[in-house]
Design an enzyme around this catalytic site. Structure first.
Site, PDB file in Angstrom:
ATOM      1  N   GLY A 136      52.063  61.690   8.526  1.00 49.54           N
ATOM      2  CA  GLY A 136      50.949  61.381   9.419  1.00 49.54           C
ATOM      3  C   GLY A 136      50.858  62.399  10.539  1.00 49.54           C
ATOM      4  N   ASP A 185      49.366  64.082   5.563  1.00 49.96           N
ATOM      5  CA  ASP A 185      48.428  63.102   6.116  1.00 49.96           C
ATOM      6  C   ASP A 185      47.427  62.717   5.041  1.00 49.96           C
ATOM      7  OD1 ASP A 185      46.939  61.498   7.992  1.00 49.96           O
ATOM      8  OD2 ASP A 185      47.655  62.817   9.590  1.00 49.96           O
ATOM      9  N   ASN A 195      49.446  59.422   0.264  1.00 44.39           N
ATOM     10  CA  ASN A 195      49.574  58.074   0.815  1.00 44.39           C
ATOM     11  C   ASN A 195      51.056  57.730   0.889  1.00 44.39           C
ATOM     12  OD1 ASN A 195      49.786  55.215   1.074  1.00 44.39           O
ATOM     13  ND2 ASN A 195      47.717  54.971   0.263  1.00 44.39           N
ATOM     14  N   PHE A 196      51.556  57.457   2.092  1.00 45.10           N
ATOM     15  CA  PHE A 196      53.004  57.233   2.229  1.00 45.10           C
ATOM     16  C   PHE A 196      53.483  55.908   1.652  1.00 45.10           C
ATOM     17  CE2 PHE A 196      51.675  56.557   6.896  1.00 45.10           C
ATOM     18  CZ  PHE A 196      51.438  55.201   6.745  1.00 45.10           C
ATOM     19  N   LYS A 236      56.196  59.808  13.754  1.00 45.43           N
ATOM     20  CA  LYS A 236      55.845  59.736  15.174  1.00 45.43           C
ATOM     21  C   LYS A 236      54.662  58.793  15.361  1.00 45.43           C
ATOM     22  CE  LYS A 236      54.096  63.417  17.071  1.00 45.43           C
ATOM     23  NZ  LYS A 236      52.710  62.929  17.319  1.00 45.43           N
ATOM     24  N   ARG A 237      54.922  57.668  16.038  1.00 47.59           N
ATOM     25  CA  ARG A 237      53.899  56.654  16.305  1.00 47.59           C
ATOM     26  C   ARG A 237      53.248  56.183  15.002  1.00 47.59           C
ATOM     27  NH1 ARG A 237      56.574  57.757  20.142  1.00 47.59           N
ATOM     28  NH2 ARG A 237      55.867  58.584  22.145  1.00 47.59           N
ATOM     29  N   HIS A 285      54.789  51.635  14.332  1.00 42.88           N
ATOM     30  CA  HIS A 285      54.256  50.561  15.181  1.00 42.88           C
ATOM     31  C   HIS A 285      52.867  50.112  14.728  1.00 42.88           C
ATOM     32  CE1 HIS A 285      51.963  53.044  18.508  1.00 42.88           C
ATOM     33  NE2 HIS A 285      51.627  53.419  17.296  1.00 42.88           N
TER      34      HIS A 285
END
Length: 338
Positions: A184, A207, A230-231, A244-245, A248
């Site tokens: 991402g 991404d 797509n992760f 990173k972020r 959440h």
């Protein structure tokens, strides 16, 4: 005694007034950065409000009220008491310029942001994310797929993470890693800055294809690849993964799936570096709790405690190696369990 009671009542009202003015203050901040008012003062010279109005193409009376408000409320400017109506910058005002946090401030306080909050009460009442209901879309993800919104969002997040990137380069040693994958990673700024410091490493900026299609010019580096995917399905092979972020945005069960996907591709001895807030139930941080409410309203997710991160990691086949407290909002380094 009566005088003391009057003082207490006055202080109580001031407290209440300060508590309920967030709506107008955040909107005024949006107006401030929209018209690039802080930029006008970056030459360091005092300005009359009429001069500022002329440069920002706003009304003199309107800009005077804006300057006066932010002089008093959060100390962005100083007014010359011997020459009322003349203002100068403070160090704080530079934080709201275009090369600092203006884009992030604008994204948090624009018309879209206000509309998103209209259904916040429904999220609190139902316990489910209701942000999309006030925007006429099926989910928050549908929202940022609209023309211009995803790029604006990514730019805002890029600005907001500058401090974390700087700290990561200072406190994390990336030299052992040969292939660093930023999951991402948006435009690829973070991994590119790592490559500039570590010339023996290669990087992959990973991404969604939809982002790359509308992202404009991506950061270029001969040792950097931009790959889409797509992760939840698969990620490129590497010995270091950056999140990173990301976590959440997702509920715990989805975080486990993301880590499991990484677990299938990570090379032996590899690490996953997670940049996210860590909620400390014994020492709450207002900024962390603000983000926690927003994540709940947007996605039904949350900022997580160290216990949650430990459980998520364990169920995905990872273990926590280290918490890097020096990085703003904290950072976790995890690896595959033996």
């Amino acid at each position: 005694m009566e005088r003391e009671e009057n003082i207490e009542i006055k202080n109580s009202f001031d407290y209440i007034l300060n508590s309920v003015t967030g709506l107008i203050e955040s909107r005024l901040l949006y107006i401030l950065v929209k018209h690039k008012v802080p930029e006008v003062f970056e030459d360091g010279l005092p300005k009359t409000y009429q001069q500022v109005a002329e440069k920002t193409q706003t009304s003199p009376i309107g800009i005077y009220k804006l300057l006066r408000y932010f002089t008093t409320s959060i100390g962005l400017f100083e007014e010359d008491l011997n020459n009322l109506g003349t203002f100068k910058k403070t160090p704080k005002s530079s934080l709201f310029t275009s090369d600092k946090y203006a884009t992030f401030v604008e994204w948090c306080n624009n018309d879209l942001a206000y509309n998103m909050m209209k259904s916040l009460d429904l999220s609190i009442e139902t316990g489910e994310p209701q942000c999309h209901k006030s925007l006429g879309v099926n989910s928050w993800w549908d929202l940022i797929k609209k023309p211009g919104e995803e790029e604006f969002f990514k730019n805002a997040m890029k600005v907001s993470s500058s401090e974390a990137i700087e700290s990561a380069l200072k406190f994390i040693d990336f030299s052992p890693f040969k292939k660093i994958v930023d999951i991402g990673g948006s435009h690829g700024r973070f991994v590119c800055e790592i490559l500039e410091k570590y010339p023996n490493s290669h990087g992959i900026n990973f991404d969604l294809e939809s982002f790359f299609n509308g992202a404009g010019e991506l950061i270029k580096n001969p040792r950097l690849e931009h790959k889409s995917g797509n992760f939840f399905e698969s990620v490129p092979e590497g010995d270091c993964y950056i999140l990173k972020r990301i976590l959440h945005d997702w509920k715990d069960e989805d975080c486990i799936k993301i880590l499991e996907t990484i677990g299938k591709s990570i090379l032996p001895g590899g690490k996953v570096i997670i940049f996210d807030c860590i909620i400390n139930p014994k020492n709450y941080n207002k900024g962390h709790l603000y983000l926690d409410v927003m994540m709940f309203h947007f996605f039904g997710s949350e900022e997580k405690t160290i216990k949650q991160f430990s459980n998520i990691s364990d169920k995905a086949g990872f273990k926590i190696d280290k918490v890097v407290n020096e990085i703003p909002n904290y950072c976790l380094i995890i690896s595959k369990k033996d």
